[in-house]
Write an enzyme that holds these catalytic residues in place. Sequence first.
Site, PDB file in Angstrom:
ATOM      1  N   HIS A 118      -8.436  -3.765   8.644  1.00 61.31           N
ATOM      2  CA  HIS A 118      -7.875  -3.600   7.289  1.00 61.31           C
ATOM      3  C   HIS A 118      -6.586  -4.403   7.165  1.00 61.31           C
ATOM      4  O   HIS A 118      -5.841  -4.576   8.126  1.00 61.31           O
ATOM      5  CB  HIS A 118      -7.678  -2.131   6.909  1.00 61.31           C
ATOM      6  CG  HIS A 118      -6.515  -1.402   7.524  1.00 61.31           C
ATOM      7  ND1 HIS A 118      -6.589  -0.084   7.904  1.00 61.31           N
ATOM      8  CD2 HIS A 118      -5.256  -1.781   7.809  1.00 61.31           C
ATOM      9  CE1 HIS A 118      -5.425   0.306   8.377  1.00 61.31           C
ATOM     10  NE2 HIS A 118      -4.588  -0.709   8.338  1.00 61.31           N
ATOM     11  N   GLU A 175      -9.815  -0.995   3.583  1.00 59.62           N
ATOM     12  CA  GLU A 175     -10.664  -0.556   4.688  1.00 59.62           C
ATOM     13  C   GLU A 175     -12.033  -1.223   4.583  1.00 59.62           C
ATOM     14  O   GLU A 175     -12.470  -1.585   3.480  1.00 59.62           O
ATOM     15  CB  GLU A 175     -10.840   0.970   4.615  1.00 59.62           C
ATOM     16  CG  GLU A 175      -9.540   1.775   4.661  1.00 59.62           C
ATOM     17  CD  GLU A 175      -8.996   1.967   6.067  1.00 59.62           C
ATOM     18  OE1 GLU A 175      -9.066   1.029   6.880  1.00 59.62           O
ATOM     19  OE2 GLU A 175      -8.478   3.060   6.343  1.00 59.62           O
ATOM     20  N   ASP A 223       0.858  -1.188   0.000  1.00 59.00           N
ATOM     21  CA  ASP A 223       0.000   0.000   0.000  1.00 59.00           C
ATOM     22  C   ASP A 223       0.893   1.236   0.000  1.00 59.00           C
ATOM     23  O   ASP A 223       2.094   1.129   0.221  1.00 59.00           O
ATOM     24  CB  ASP A 223      -0.976  -0.006   1.190  1.00 59.00           C
ATOM     25  CG  ASP A 223      -0.297  -0.335   2.526  1.00 59.00           C
ATOM     26  OD1 ASP A 223       0.937  -0.243   2.600  1.00 59.00           O
ATOM     27  OD2 ASP A 223      -1.004  -0.684   3.485  1.00 59.00           O
ATOM     28  N   ASN A 278      -9.196  -1.793  12.703  1.00 56.40           N
ATOM     29  CA  ASN A 278     -10.525  -1.929  12.091  1.00 56.40           C
ATOM     30  C   ASN A 278     -10.593  -3.124  11.132  1.00 56.40           C
ATOM     31  O   ASN A 278     -11.552  -3.272  10.386  1.00 56.40           O
ATOM     32  CB  ASN A 278     -10.921  -0.642  11.359  1.00 56.40           C
ATOM     33  CG  ASN A 278      -9.990  -0.321  10.196  1.00 56.40           C
ATOM     34  OD1 ASN A 278      -8.970  -0.972  10.010  1.00 56.40           O
ATOM     35  ND2 ASN A 278     -10.340   0.698   9.431  1.00 56.40           N
TER      36      ASN A 278
END
Length: 246
Positions: free
Chosen positions: A143, A148, A73, A141
Amino acid sequence: MTTIYVLIHMHTPQIIRTNNFGTDAAAFITRALQETGKSCPVVCLPSGMTPLPVYKAMREADCKIDLHYVALDEYIGLEATDERLFSNWLAREILDPLNIPKTQRTIFHSMHDDTEAECTRMKAFLKENPLDIAVIGIGVNGHIGFNEPPSNPTDSIRIVSLCPITRQNNAAYWDGGRVPKQAFTLGLKEILSAKTIILMATGASKADIIRKTFDNPVSETCPASFLQEHPNVILIGDTGALSQLS
Ligand code: GLP
């Protein structure tokens, strides 16, 4: 002393207790790279705080490994020399110390004026050169990379808007600020296509999401939960992160 657990394949867990997360995880990853049987396996590596002791151990062991690094990423809109770029982070921590040539680094160009073209280029590269190993971390969360919630395995390489909690947590890397709003990410599609996935998680703050990842039903609301559907996932964690697993 931190006890780590290496759970090999989440469906048939084999638990190995060891003493030092950094050195033992580094040795495990090094062995996994060798076991690909390839002289230059294609690998993505995570940024974040979790892998830092692992990269340190790999530097100190002066690992004689070769690999082709593919960015997992990347933030969008930062200059090529910006220290916040994950490609620069990985270069400092592991790629330069291990002498991985620049020709063996396939990265997202953060300032590219055609971000869609960047995604297309990365998709084409990974179609030709699929990941042998995806080494990843996990956000609180759920990810992985920057997938996401909600994300699912049909999601490919793309541009994403970062969640507030992700930007808040990433701000800790940069003295509390300066986190871009958008990023590139490999999709769950590319990550789940890797032959082997090694997920690293440490600290009690990850306990809840590790439980949701492996003990709850698969759901787009926890993108990491799709790891349950992959045949070869290895979780390397410490007692804090793994404390809520059944
Ligand atoms: C970041 C990165 C992920 C990383 C995760 C966990 O936002 N995009 O690739 O694995 O969040 O980071 P940390 O290890 O600092 O908790």
